[in-house]
Design an enzyme around this catalytic site. Structure first.
Site, PDB file in Angstrom:
ATOM      1  N   GLY A  62     -15.888 106.714  11.084  1.00 27.53           N
ATOM      2  CA  GLY A  62     -15.823 107.950  11.882  1.00 27.53           C
ATOM      3  C   GLY A  62     -17.169 108.476  12.283  1.00 27.53           C
ATOM      4  O   GLY A  62     -17.433 109.672  12.190  1.00 27.53           O
ATOM      5  N   HIS A  89     -10.905  97.993  -5.247  1.00 28.53           N
ATOM      6  CA  HIS A  89     -10.768  99.442  -5.068  1.00 28.53           C
ATOM      7  C   HIS A  89     -10.231 100.168  -6.301  1.00 28.53           C
ATOM      8  O   HIS A  89     -10.127 101.394  -6.300  1.00 28.53           O
ATOM      9  CB  HIS A  89      -9.910  99.715  -3.833  1.00 28.53           C
ATOM     10  CG  HIS A  89     -10.637  99.393  -2.570  1.00 28.53           C
ATOM     11  ND1 HIS A  89     -10.974  98.102  -2.215  1.00 28.53           N
ATOM     12  CD2 HIS A  89     -11.160 100.178  -1.620  1.00 28.53           C
ATOM     13  CE1 HIS A  89     -11.643  98.117  -1.083  1.00 28.53           C
ATOM     14  NE2 HIS A  89     -11.785  99.363  -0.697  1.00 28.53           N
ATOM     15  N   MET A  94     -17.893  96.408  -7.478  1.00 28.57           N
ATOM     16  CA  MET A  94     -18.444  96.948  -6.243  1.00 28.57           C
ATOM     17  C   MET A  94     -19.902  97.385  -6.437  1.00 28.57           C
ATOM     18  O   MET A  94     -20.485  97.169  -7.496  1.00 28.57           O
ATOM     19  CB  MET A  94     -17.595  98.132  -5.775  1.00 28.57           C
ATOM     20  CG  MET A  94     -16.277  97.715  -5.157  1.00 28.57           C
ATOM     21  SD  MET A  94     -15.372  99.147  -4.554  1.00 28.57           S
ATOM     22  CE  MET A  94     -14.288  98.363  -3.334  1.00 28.57           C
ATOM     23  N   GLY A  95     -20.471  97.972  -5.388  1.00 26.70           N
ATOM     24  CA  GLY A  95     -21.851  98.443  -5.460  1.00 26.70           C
ATOM     25  C   GLY A  95     -22.595  98.232  -4.169  1.00 26.70           C
ATOM     26  O   GLY A  95     -23.736  98.613  -4.022  1.00 26.70           O
ATOM     27  N   ARG A  96     -21.919  97.585  -3.198  1.00 26.79           N
ATOM     28  CA  ARG A  96     -22.511  97.274  -1.890  1.00 26.79           C
ATOM     29  C   ARG A  96     -23.857  96.564  -2.098  1.00 26.79           C
ATOM     30  O   ARG A  96     -23.890  95.533  -2.753  1.00 26.79           O
ATOM     31  CB  ARG A  96     -22.671  98.522  -1.022  1.00 26.79           C
ATOM     32  CG  ARG A  96     -22.562  98.160   0.480  1.00 26.79           C
ATOM     33  CD  ARG A  96     -22.851  99.337   1.374  1.00 26.79           C
ATOM     34  NE  ARG A  96     -21.801 100.343   1.407  1.00 26.79           N
ATOM     35  CZ  ARG A  96     -20.727 100.250   2.189  1.00 26.79           C
ATOM     36  NH1 ARG A  96     -20.564  99.193   2.944  1.00 26.79           N
ATOM     37  NH2 ARG A  96     -19.811 101.199   2.197  1.00 26.79           N
ATOM     38  N   ILE A 120     -19.669 105.787  -5.265  1.00 27.61           N
ATOM     39  CA  ILE A 120     -19.569 105.140  -6.579  1.00 27.61           C
ATOM     40  C   ILE A 120     -20.755 104.191  -6.773  1.00 27.61           C
ATOM     41  O   ILE A 120     -21.059 103.794  -7.882  1.00 27.61           O
ATOM     42  CB  ILE A 120     -18.247 104.346  -6.737  1.00 27.61           C
ATOM     43  CG1 ILE A 120     -18.182 103.172  -5.764  1.00 27.61           C
ATOM     44  CG2 ILE A 120     -17.027 105.254  -6.661  1.00 27.61           C
ATOM     45  CD1 ILE A 120     -17.088 102.166  -6.092  1.00 27.61           C
ATOM     46  N   ASP A 121     -21.458 103.843  -5.669  1.00 28.98           N
ATOM     47  CA  ASP A 121     -22.535 102.850  -5.754  1.00 28.98           C
ATOM     48  C   ASP A 121     -23.801 103.387  -6.413  1.00 28.98           C
ATOM     49  O   ASP A 121     -24.662 102.605  -6.816  1.00 28.98           O
ATOM     50  CB  ASP A 121     -22.923 102.346  -4.343  1.00 28.98           C
ATOM     51  CG  ASP A 121     -21.734 101.785  -3.603  1.00 28.98           C
ATOM     52  OD1 ASP A 121     -21.745 101.775  -2.358  1.00 28.98           O
ATOM     53  OD2 ASP A 121     -20.770 101.376  -4.273  1.00 28.98           O
ATOM     54  N   GLY A 155     -16.440 105.885   2.045  1.00 29.17           N
ATOM     55  CA  GLY A 155     -15.499 105.461   1.003  1.00 29.17           C
ATOM     56  C   GLY A 155     -15.186 106.618   0.072  1.00 29.17           C
ATOM     57  O   GLY A 155     -16.062 107.413  -0.259  1.00 29.17           O
ATOM     58  N   GLY A 200     -24.220 106.625   4.747  1.00 28.18           N
ATOM     59  CA  GLY A 200     -23.811 106.640   6.165  1.00 28.18           C
ATOM     60  C   GLY A 200     -23.458 108.046   6.629  1.00 28.18           C
ATOM     61  O   GLY A 200     -23.959 108.532   7.648  1.00 28.18           O
TER      62      GLY A 200
HETATM   63  O1  F6P Z   1     -19.588 102.390  -0.811  1.00 29.33           O
HETATM   64  C1  F6P Z   1     -18.512 102.371  -1.682  1.00 29.33           C
HETATM   65  C2  F6P Z   1     -17.796 101.056  -1.585  1.00 29.33           C
HETATM   66  O2  F6P Z   1     -16.745 101.054  -2.514  1.00 29.33           O
HETATM   67  C3  F6P Z   1     -18.689  99.852  -1.821  1.00 29.33           C
HETATM   68  O3  F6P Z   1     -18.989  99.666  -3.190  1.00 29.33           O
HETATM   69  C4  F6P Z   1     -17.848  98.750  -1.226  1.00 29.33           C
HETATM   70  O4  F6P Z   1     -18.610  97.621  -0.843  1.00 29.33           O
HETATM   71  C5  F6P Z   1     -17.261  99.452   0.009  1.00 29.33           C
HETATM   72  O5  F6P Z   1     -17.252 100.846  -0.292  1.00 29.33           O
HETATM   73  C6  F6P Z   1     -15.862  99.005   0.353  1.00 29.33           C
HETATM   74  O6  F6P Z   1     -15.532  99.632   1.582  1.00 29.33           O
HETATM   75  P1  F6P Z   1     -14.016  99.699   2.098  1.00 29.33           P
HETATM   76  O7  F6P Z   1     -13.317 100.754   1.307  1.00 29.33           O
HETATM   77  O8  F6P Z   1     -14.175 100.059   3.558  1.00 29.33           O
HETATM   78  O9  F6P Z   1     -13.428  98.334   1.873  1.00 29.33           O
END
Ligand code: F6P
Length: 367
Positions: free
Chosen positions: A82, A291, A189-191, A146-147, A18, A124
Site C-alpha cells: 500500500g 507466518h 523469518m527475519g527478511r 518481528i524482524d 507485515g 517500508g
Molecule cells: O517483515 C516481516 C516479515 O514477516 C519478514 O520476516 C518476512 O520475510 C515477510 O514479512 C513476509 O512477508 P509476507 O507476509 O508479505 O509474506
C-alpha cells in the site's frame, strides 16, 4: 489539517506492512491516551487504502479498543502493497503502473479535518511516513516488525513474541529429532537479518545457527553435526534465517514479488537439509515456521513496549514533533527523526554479546 485550539484534536492511526503481535496494544494505548486528552481518534483501514474510500475510516472509542491489547494482528487491517507514493494501478492492457497518490492523501486529511497521523509500521511504512511528512502530512511513527531490523530503536515490538514462537517450536522438535536420530533444519523469518534465528537458536539450544550476516561454509556446518552425533545424544537442530546463504552463494527466494512489493525469501532450509543429509549420512528433515511467527498473542514484554510506544506517540503529537518516531533507547522511550529511523537496516553485530555467548556454548555459525 486546521491547527485550531477551538476544537479537540482529531487524530488518525494506520498500520502498514507485515502484521506483528503488539499492533493492537499500540492502537489500544494510542486511542486511550488520546481520548484521555479529550481528543478524537479514527482508524484508517488497510494502511492508506481507507483514505481512498468513503467508508475506510472507523471511529475508535473506548469500546472499540478496550480489550484488544492482548490480541495478535491488527483491528485496522494492513497491507504490504500500500505505498501511496507508488500505488499499483492496473492498466487496460493488464499491466500494472505505479502512480504517486500522496497528494490525494494530504487532501483527504484536510477534507476530513484530521490533525495528525500515527503511522505504525516497519522500514517500508516508516519510509513512506517520512516522505508523506515531507509533503506536508503531520505524521509520527511507531516502529513495528518481528524482524527487529530498525537501527533507530533498541527493539521493535513483535520481535520478542516471534522469538518465543520460534524457540517453542525448536523445543517441540527435540522429541522427534531424538526419536529418529535426525537432523531437523528450521527456517525462521527475519527478511535480510538474522535476529530471530540468533535469539531463537540460542534460546532453543540449536547446534548451528545460520544467518545472513555470516555466510556459511556448508562443510563447517556438516562437521558440527558429525561432532554433535559423536558427543551424543544422536540428533541435531539447525536454525536458519530465511535470508541466510552459503559463502559465495545467493539467498533462496520463493517469489520475486509483485511491482512495489518485496521479493519473498523461502526455501533455504530445504537446501541446507539436502546438503547435510548428503554430507553426513544422517536422516534430515526441514520445516519452515513462516507466518506462525507473526501470529499469536503478544508476550507481556511486547505488550508493555507497545503500550509505552502508543502513549509516547500521542506525546509526540501533543508536542508537535511531526516527522518523528518513538524509539526504545534503553532505559527510556525517545523521539528520533523518521529519516534516521529508515537510514540503515540493523544487522546482527558479529562481535555482539549474543553471538559471543552462542560461540562460547559451541554453537556453530558455519564459519
Ligand atoms: O517483515 C516481516 C516479515 O514477516 C519478514 O520476516 C518476512 O520475510 C515477510 O514479512 C513476509 O512477508 P509476507 O507476509 O508479505 O509474506
Amino acid at each position: 489539517m486546521t491547527e485550531s485550539n477551538a476544537r479537540p484534536k482529531r487524530i488518525a492511526i494506520n498500520t502498514g506492512g507485515g502484521d506483528a503481535p503488539g499492533l493492537n496494544a499500540v492502537i489500544h494505548s494510542t486511542v486511550l491516551s488520546a481520548l484521555n486528552l479529550g481528543w478524537e481518534v479514527v482508524g484508517i483501514q488497510k494502511g492508506y487504502e481507507g483514505l481512498f474510500s468513503s467508508d475506510g475510516l472507523i471511529p475508535l472509542g473506548r469500546s472499540s479498543v478496550h480489550d484488544i491489547a492482548r490480541l495478535g494482528g491488527t483491528i485496522l487491517g494492513t497491507t504490504n502493497r500500500g505505498n501511496p507514493l507508488a500505488w499499483p494501478q492496473p492498466q487496460p492492457d493488464g499491466s500494472v503502473r505505479l502512480v504517486d497518490r500522496s497528494g490525494e492523501i494530504v487532501k483527504a486529511f484536510r477534507k476530513r479535518d484530521l490533525d495528525a497521523l500515527v503511522a505504525i509500521g516497519g522500514d517500508g511504512s516508516l519510509r513512506i511516513a517520512a516522505e508523506l511528512h515531507e509533503k506536508g502530512l503531520p505524521v509520527v511513527g511507531v516502529p513495528k516488525t518481528i524482524d527487529n531490523d530498525l537501527a533507530a530503536t533498541d527493539i521493535t515490538f513483535g520481535f520478542h513474541t516471534a522469538v518465543q514462537t520460534a524457540s517453542d517450536a525448536v523445543d517441540k522438535l527435540r522429541a522427534t529429532a531424538q526419536a529418529h536420530e535426525r537432523v531437523m533444519v528450521v527456517e525462521v523469518m527475519g527478511r535480510h537479518t538474522g535476529w530471530i534465528a540468533l535469539y531463537a537458536g540460542l534460546a532453543g539450544g540449536a547446534d548451528a545457527i545460520l544467518i545472513p550476516e555470516i555466510p556459511y561454509e556448508p562443510e563447517a556446518v556438516a562437521q558440527r553435526i558429525r561432532d554433535r552425533y559423536q558427543e551424543g545424544p544422536r540428533y541435531s537442530i539447525v536454525v536458519v534465517a530465511e535470508g541466510a546463504h552459503a559463502r559465495g552463494g545467493e539467498p533462496v527466494f520463493k517469489a520475486k514479488g509483485e511491482p512495489g512489493a518485496n521479493p519473498r525469501y523461502g526455501g533455504i532450509a530445504e537446501v541446507v537439509a539436502g546438503f547435510l543429509e548428503e554430507a553426513t549420512g544422517f536422516e534430515t528433515r526441514a520445516l519452515t515456521l513462516g507466518h506462525l511467527q507473526r501470529g499469536g498473542q503478544p508476550t507481556a514484554y511486547d505488550r508493555l513496549l507497545s503500550l509505552e510506544f502508543g502513549a509516547a506517540a500521542v506525546d509526540l503529537i501533543r508536542d508537535g514533533c511531526f516527522g518523528c518516531m518513538v524509539a526504545l533507547r534503553s532505559p527510556g522511550i525517545e523521539a528520533v527523526p523518521l529519516s534516521a529511523a529508515v537510514e540503515e537496516v540493523k544487522s546482527v553485530p558479529l562481535d555482539g554479546q549474543v553471538v559471543r555467548t552462542a560461540r562460547r556454548l559451541g554453537i556453530s555459525f558455519g564459519d
